[in-house]
Design a protein around this motif. Structure first.
Motif, PDB file in Angstrom:
ATOM      1  N   ASP A  68      -3.875 -14.501  -6.252  1.00  0.00           N
ATOM      2  CA  ASP A  68      -3.488 -13.164  -5.808  1.00  0.00           C
ATOM      3  C   ASP A  68      -4.510 -12.117  -6.209  1.00  0.00           C
ATOM      4  N   VAL A  69      -5.106 -12.291  -7.396  1.00  0.00           N
ATOM      5  CA  VAL A  69      -6.077 -11.332  -7.929  1.00  0.00           C
ATOM      6  C   VAL A  69      -7.183 -12.088  -8.646  1.00  0.00           C
ATOM      7  N   SER A  88     -13.756 -12.611  -2.141  1.00  0.00           N
ATOM      8  CA  SER A  88     -13.185 -11.826  -1.045  1.00  0.00           C
ATOM      9  C   SER A  88     -13.602 -12.336   0.327  1.00  0.00           C
ATOM     10  N   HIS A  95      -6.882  -9.255  -3.700  1.00  0.00           N
ATOM     11  CA  HIS A  95      -7.324  -8.151  -4.553  1.00  0.00           C
ATOM     12  C   HIS A  95      -8.407  -8.666  -5.498  1.00  0.00           C
ATOM     13  N   ILE A  97     -11.398  -7.424  -8.251  1.00  0.00           N
ATOM     14  CA  ILE A  97     -11.848  -6.319  -9.102  1.00  0.00           C
ATOM     15  C   ILE A  97     -13.082  -6.776  -9.872  1.00  0.00           C
ATOM     16  N   ASP A 115     -13.680  -2.993  -5.263  1.00  0.00           N
ATOM     17  CA  ASP A 115     -12.877  -2.308  -6.265  1.00  0.00           C
ATOM     18  C   ASP A 115     -13.484  -2.611  -7.632  1.00  0.00           C
ATOM     19  N   LYS A 130      -4.547  -1.888 -12.914  1.00  0.00           N
ATOM     20  CA  LYS A 130      -4.776  -2.037 -11.490  1.00  0.00           C
ATOM     21  C   LYS A 130      -4.089  -3.280 -10.950  1.00  0.00           C
ATOM     22  N   GLY A 134      -0.925  -3.157  -8.461  1.00  0.00           N
ATOM     23  CA  GLY A 134      -1.179  -3.730  -7.152  1.00  0.00           C
ATOM     24  C   GLY A 134      -2.016  -2.878  -6.232  1.00  0.00           C
ATOM     25  N   HIS A 135      -2.787  -1.956  -6.763  1.00  0.00           N
ATOM     26  CA  HIS A 135      -3.605  -1.110  -5.892  1.00  0.00           C
ATOM     27  C   HIS A 135      -5.080  -1.299  -6.196  1.00  0.00           C
ATOM     28  N   GLY A 136      -5.898  -0.924  -5.230  1.00  0.00           N
ATOM     29  CA  GLY A 136      -7.333  -0.992  -5.408  1.00  0.00           C
ATOM     30  C   GLY A 136      -7.982   0.330  -5.109  1.00  0.00           C
ATOM     31  N   SER A 215       0.767   4.402  -2.399  1.00  0.00           N
ATOM     32  CA  SER A 215       0.021   3.238  -1.912  1.00  0.00           C
ATOM     33  C   SER A 215       0.235   2.954  -0.427  1.00  0.00           C
ATOM     34  N   ASP A 220      -4.916  -2.005   3.313  1.00  0.00           N
ATOM     35  CA  ASP A 220      -5.275  -3.243   2.599  1.00  0.00           C
ATOM     36  C   ASP A 220      -6.571  -3.805   3.103  1.00  0.00           C
TER      37      ASP A 220
END
Length: 220
Positions: A68-69, A88, A95, A97, A115, A130, A134-136, A215, A220
């Protein structure tokens, strides 16, 4: 429960991995050096893989296809950038980072739409925040506020694909700092009457506690 891959197991990576694990996430940590995993301590209940974080085989062993991240937090910007790009673009991780260690590389990160979190003493806390929220689209943190750069999503509005700056600011207690048209034709510092269109790039200052409600505007 989210599946998170942390690349880099130094001070920041180990702290982040433990924070995420304690919060209930399934965490896998990747590092070139097996000795680095000692930083995790005895109470870490996630998994570890020795290897290069942008190696496709290593990422697949870490579960990138169900990830997921992914957070790339090594001390090397080029490595973090490569990890972010592979995650990505090749694996469509929702997501991604990256830690930005050298501010001279900030422009490259922004142009690629990555991000990132700047390399301060609070990097682990910022990345954790972050992931949990759940935001970028983050640019910088100022106390209880964050500056976000994002593409405007208005798909949830049934009858209009535009919105006035005053409406966004009033309903969400944010400050719209600047915007750029989706086709790059113009950029501006807005007035309350400025009209924003779906797909415009927006720079906004948002309080931490309001990011969840805000958000819906972030594409997305």
């Amino acid at each position: 429960m989210s599946n998170v891959i942390v690349i880099g197991c130094g001070r920041v990576g180990s702290q982040l991995a433990n924070m995420l694990s304690d919060n209930g996430s399934n965490v896998c940590v990747i590092d070139r050096s097996a000795d680095a995993f000692a930083n995790l301590g005895r109470n870490f209940n996630g998994s570890t893989i020795q290897g290069v974080g942008f190696d496709e085989d290593v990422l697949m062993r870490a579960g990138v296809e169900e990830c997921d991240v992914l957070a790339a937090v090594t001390q090397f910007d080029n490595a973090n950038l490569m990890c972010a790009e592979v995650a990505s673009r090749l694996f469509d991780v929702p997501h991604v980072i990256a830690r930005l260690y050298n501010p001279d590389h900030e422009r490259a990160y922004m142009q690629l739409g990555i991000d990132y979190v700047c390399g301060t003493s609070l990097v682990a806390e910022d990345v954790f925040s972050k992931i949990v929220s759940g935001h970028g689209a983050h640019i910088e943190t100022f106390g209880e506020f964050e500056v976000l750069r994002f593409s405007l999503d208005l798909s949830w509005r049934e009858n209009s694909k535009t919105i006035r700056v005053s409406e966004m600011e009033r309903d969400h207690e944010v400050c719209i700092v600047a915007f750029e048209r989706a086709d790059g034709s113009a950029s501006s510092i807005p007035t309350p009457d400025s009209v924003l269109y779906a797909g415009d790039t927006v720079l906004a200052c948002v309080h931490h506690d309001l990011i969840g409600a805000f958000s819906k505007y972030i594409q997305d």
